[in-house]
Design an enzyme around this catalytic site. Structure first.
Site, short mmCIF file in Angstrom:
data_model
loop_
_atom_site.label_atom_id
_atom_site.label_comp_id
_atom_site.label_asym_id
_atom_site.label_seq_id
_atom_site.Cartn_x
_atom_site.Cartn_y
_atom_site.Cartn_z
N HIS A 62 0.84 -1.20 0.00
CA HIS A 62 0.00 0.00 0.00
C HIS A 62 0.87 1.24 0.00
CE1 HIS A 62 -4.11 1.72 1.38
NE2 HIS A 62 -3.45 2.60 0.64
N HIS A 64 1.62 4.92 -2.09
CA HIS A 64 1.23 5.94 -3.06
C HIS A 64 2.43 6.84 -3.34
CE1 HIS A 64 -3.17 5.22 -2.59
NE2 HIS A 64 -2.86 5.00 -1.33
N ARG A 66 3.89 9.71 -6.25
CA ARG A 66 3.17 10.78 -6.94
C ARG A 66 3.69 11.02 -8.36
NH1 ARG A 66 -1.17 10.70 -3.68
NH2 ARG A 66 -0.73 11.40 -1.55
N ASN A 96 -3.13 5.49 -8.41
CA ASN A 96 -3.80 6.79 -8.49
C ASN A 96 -2.82 7.93 -8.65
OD1 ASN A 96 -3.15 6.03 -5.78
ND2 ASN A 96 -4.32 7.76 -5.01
N HIS A 185 -10.89 1.33 -0.84
CA HIS A 185 -11.04 2.34 0.21
C HIS A 185 -12.53 2.38 0.54
CE1 HIS A 185 -9.99 6.54 1.89
NE2 HIS A 185 -11.28 6.32 2.18
N HIS A 239 -6.74 0.01 5.02
CA HIS A 239 -6.63 0.91 6.18
C HIS A 239 -7.91 0.94 7.03
CE1 HIS A 239 -8.59 3.45 3.25
NE2 HIS A 239 -7.47 3.82 2.65
N ASP A 312 0.35 2.84 3.74
CA ASP A 312 -0.43 3.92 3.13
C ASP A 312 0.42 5.18 3.00
OD1 ASP A 312 -2.52 5.20 1.89
OD2 ASP A 312 -3.71 5.48 3.71
N HIS A 316 2.19 14.58 0.82
CA HIS A 316 1.91 15.87 0.20
C HIS A 316 2.97 16.84 0.72
CE1 HIS A 316 -1.99 14.70 -1.48
NE2 HIS A 316 -2.17 14.01 -0.36
#
Length: 446
Positions: A62, A64, A66, A96, A185, A239, A312, A316
């Site tokens: 899991h 992410h 960017r 994503n 999710h 999650h 997860d 940002h």
């Protein structure tokens, strides 16, 4: 002529469900020998330890990153360097990005970037959205080598929102035909709309927590369980944050449903009051819950009701966190703190090393079709090894992260337990929390 390339001696090796005094021999990136202490393997390189643990390289399903889209938040090079530094030698990267991985062309474009820049071994998710259901792209992605699919029932990443349950049901049917797992999710979008509207005039962190109440998760989980029962699609509910949702998943598994519960180290470390005290830099979704629920997560984990840990990791920029809580994009760097947070839990007696390896190495490797190449230490497996000093005390300093994100809810915390050296296919890729490998050293898995 040497028998092996590298010999690891003096460590306690996790093998066959327990820590053992063993000598590990590695040749051509593969574990070739597990021998009694004192065995001389005629190695080119000798690595002498002093009782440290040798654990399998961790497998995080899991992640992410960017790139493409927002490399300034976290690119492949920085994100995979963070994985290496944290003891994670294999990642499965979520789809994503911008654009999302909806077809084989986008998959291969992303894979080319990873081939150039990744520090660790990697596999990929395919995205599920209304745009590719019924187009043949789901089957094509499975044939192209992805190891799982991902979709969202709630606004976390708008382009992949699947709030039409009829289309979502068709997606479950298509994924079931591929035989691959579907990560989801699970929050109910209609509840989130209602409660966000109720909270629009609130100030402070309570607005964030109250906008995503537990009922949004438990309702969505019940809907997912019904779809799993009807379609047979192997499903991971990502999650999970509520003890009630874990109870429902446990009951579904008892009835034979192919469903798995994933929990994050973040939700096993912080409760609502902790996050409120830290502020917007610690916002993630679904949110951390109250202290009673926090203890409920740990009870379920110890009772075997959690099948997977996943970080997860979803950074940002720090400046994006400095705004009203309802406007903060959720997600933060987690790769460099996930393993240490769980080592801290071991030191506190909340977790066993056996359970850590099961949930964060072996089980994700099995789910993604990578076991026994990954997730275990045995002859024939890749020599992905994490040397852990379980007694090392250290302070988290987010400004020193390999990640592009230089903040963390763990920042300033003193933890016990550190991955002091990390090896991927027999080669050191990190030492003392600093990555020493080169971009492109990681390979694609499928």
């Amino acid at each position: 002529m040497s028998d092996v390339d590298t010999q690891f001696s003096g460590g306690r090796v996790y093998h066959a469900g327990e820590l053992m005094d063993l000598t590990v021999g590695v040749t051509d990136g593969t574990v070739t020998h597990l021998a009694r202490p004192g065995t001389a393997l005629n190695a080119t390189e000798q690595i002498e330890l002093d009782g440290e643990w040798i654990l399998p390289g961790f497998v995080d399903g899991h992640i992410h990153l960017r790139e493409p889209g927002y490399v300034e938040k976290e690119g492949i090079e920085t994100g995979t360097a963070a994985a290496a530094a944290g003891g994670v030698t294999t990642i499965v990267e979520m789809p994503n990005t911008t654009p999302p991985v909806l077809d084989v062309d986008r998959l291969e474009e992303k894979a080319a970037r990873f081939a150039r820049d990744s520090h660790v071994d990697h596999a990929f998710f395919g995205a599920i959205t209304e745009e590719n259901v019924g187009t043949g792209n789901i089957e094509a992605l499975a044939e192209a080598g992805i190891t799982a699919f991902k979709t969202f029932m709630a606004t976390s990443f708008g382009p992949l929102l699947m709030d039409d349950k009829g289309v979502l049901y068709r997606a479950f049917e298509e994924v079931s035909d591929t035989g691959l797992p579907l990560y989801i999710h699970a929050e109910d979008e209609e509840y989130l709309d209602e409660f966000t509207t109720r909270c629009k005039d609130q100030d402070g962190m309570d607005a964030f927590f109250d906008s995503r109440p537990p009922i949004a998760e438990t309702t969505a989980v019940s809907d997912v369980l019904d779809m799993v029962e009807a379609t047979g699609a192997e499903t991971v509910i990502a999650h999970v944050t509520t003890a009630e949702a874990l109870s429902r998943i446990r009951d579904g598994r008892a009835d034979g449903l192919p469903v798995h519960a994933e929990v994050t180290p973040y939700h096993l470390t912080f409760d609502r009051s902790d996050v409120a005290a830290i502020g917007t830099a610690a916002i993630g979704t679904p949110p951390a819950r109250d202290s009673q629920n926090f203890e409920g997560l740990w009870t379920h984990l110890r009772n075997g009701d959690v099948q997977l840990l996943g970080s997860d990791h979803a950074p940002h920029r720090l400046e994006e966190r400095d705004q009203p809580p309802l406007e903060v994009p959720p997600g933060m760097p987690q790769l460099e703190t996930a393993v240490p947070a769980m080592l801290e839990a071991i030191d506190r007696g909340r977790l066993s090393v056996e359970k850590l390896v099961e949930l964060y190495a072996e089980s994700p490797a099995r789910l993604h079709g990578l076991y026994p190449r990954k997730g275990t230490i045995r002859p024939g497996a890749d020599a992905d090894l994490v040397v852990v000093d379980p007694d090392r005390e250290w302070e988290v300093d987010a400004t020193r992260f390999e990640s592009a994100a230089d903040y963390s809810p763990f920042d300033g915390m003193t933890l016990t337990g550190m991955a002091t050296a990390v090896y991927q296919r027999g080669t050191m890729i990190a030492k003392g929390g600093e990555t020493v490998s080169e971009p492109g050293d990681g390979i694609r898995l499928s």
